[in-house]
Design a protein around this motif. Structure first.
Motif, PDB file in Angstrom:
ATOM      1  N   GLU A   1      45.339  51.309  36.291  1.00 56.86           N
ATOM      2  CA  GLU A   1      45.349  51.142  37.740  1.00 56.86           C
ATOM      3  C   GLU A   1      44.561  49.921  38.237  1.00 56.86           C
ATOM      4  N   PRO A   2      45.032  48.731  37.914  1.00 54.09           N
ATOM      5  CA  PRO A   2      44.335  47.554  38.436  1.00 54.09           C
ATOM      6  C   PRO A   2      44.498  47.443  39.953  1.00 54.09           C
ATOM      7  N   LEU A   3      43.417  47.133  40.617  1.00 53.83           N
ATOM      8  CA  LEU A   3      43.422  46.916  42.055  1.00 53.83           C
ATOM      9  C   LEU A   3      43.059  45.454  42.279  1.00 53.83           C
ATOM     10  N   LEU A   4      43.979  44.714  42.897  1.00 56.56           N
ATOM     11  CA  LEU A   4      43.754  43.281  43.082  1.00 56.56           C
ATOM     12  C   LEU A   4      42.515  43.010  43.916  1.00 56.56           C
TER      13      LEU A   4
ATOM     14  N   GLU B   1      48.412  37.288  44.647  1.00 56.09           N
ATOM     15  CA  GLU B   1      48.823  38.121  43.515  1.00 56.09           C
ATOM     16  C   GLU B   1      48.904  37.343  42.210  1.00 56.09           C
TER      17      GLU B   1
ATOM     18  N   SER C   1      41.407  41.543  39.204  1.00 56.93           N
ATOM     19  CA  SER C   1      41.479  42.942  39.596  1.00 56.93           C
ATOM     20  C   SER C   1      40.312  43.729  39.034  1.00 56.93           C
TER      21      SER C   1
ATOM     22  N   LEU D   1      40.701  50.865  38.134  1.00 58.43           N
ATOM     23  CA  LEU D   1      40.286  52.147  38.683  1.00 58.43           C
ATOM     24  C   LEU D   1      40.273  53.249  37.621  1.00 58.43           C
TER      25      LEU D   1
END
Length: 194
Positions: A155-158, A163, A168, A171
């Protein structure tokens, strides 16, 4: 000290869950039964591997390592205390430990040809040095991660609006704990999960 747990994924065999619970986790080794190097050695060399408090990582590993090849798998859980007592090297949460391992690797590169070595080679080398010269690598367990194992599940969150930058935070990072010897495991807490 960090009170944690490890999830251990193994191939399902004919042994009962009770028997496996009594036997404990399966040791991953660099060499096969004929003493030949494995094509895919364990990341940090010989030891008992656990996904730190991460059933999703254990399930993913079971799918990749076993289910995709047609084998069922089981997942077990064990309590692990991460104690900063000089026997645990933490390459995730301790900057000094990261510097220590980096310095050991740099020194090794200055003294021997290890240009083809991977992480497991260095760890095995340091553990052999420890047998001859106490204090070089006194560690019984190591914690590390591999951010590239499965970006979707992690679950990478930028971190940036751009983009293409790909910066990232994960999570659901996949932290790996390798305990080198069985005597350093709390085997009484080894239980079946699924």
């Amino acid at each position: 000290m960090i009170k944690s747990c490890g999830h251990h994924t193994i191939k399902k065999t004919s042994e009962s869950i009770t028997d496996r619970t009594k036997l404990g986790p399966v040791k991953s080794t660099t060499f096969d039964e004929q003493n030949r190097p494995k094509s895919k050695p364990p990341f940090a060399g010989d030891g008992y591997y656990f996904w730190e408090d991460n059933i999703e990582a254990a399930e993913w590993w079971g799918y990749v390592k076993y289910a995709k090849k047609g084998f069922p798998f089981r997942i077990f859980k064990i309590d692990i205390d991460l104690i900063y007592d000089g026997t645990f090297i933490d390459l995730i949460g301790n900057r000094q430990h990261i510097k220590l391992i980096a310095n050991l690797i740099r020194k090794t590169k200055m003294n021997i040809d290890c240009s083809e070595w991977k992480f497991h080679h260095f760890i095995a080398y340091f553990r052999k040095l420890e047998l001859r010269q106490k204090g070089i690598f006194p560690f019984k367990m190591i914690r590390f991660n591999d951010a590239k194992l499965n970006p979707k599940i992690q679950e990478p969150l930028l971190l940036s609006a751009q983009e293409q930058a790909q910066n990232s935070v994960l999570l659901n990072p996949f932290y790996i704990i390798c305990v080198f010897d069985e005597v350093d495991l709390n085997l009484s807490t080894f239980t079946f999960v699924k």
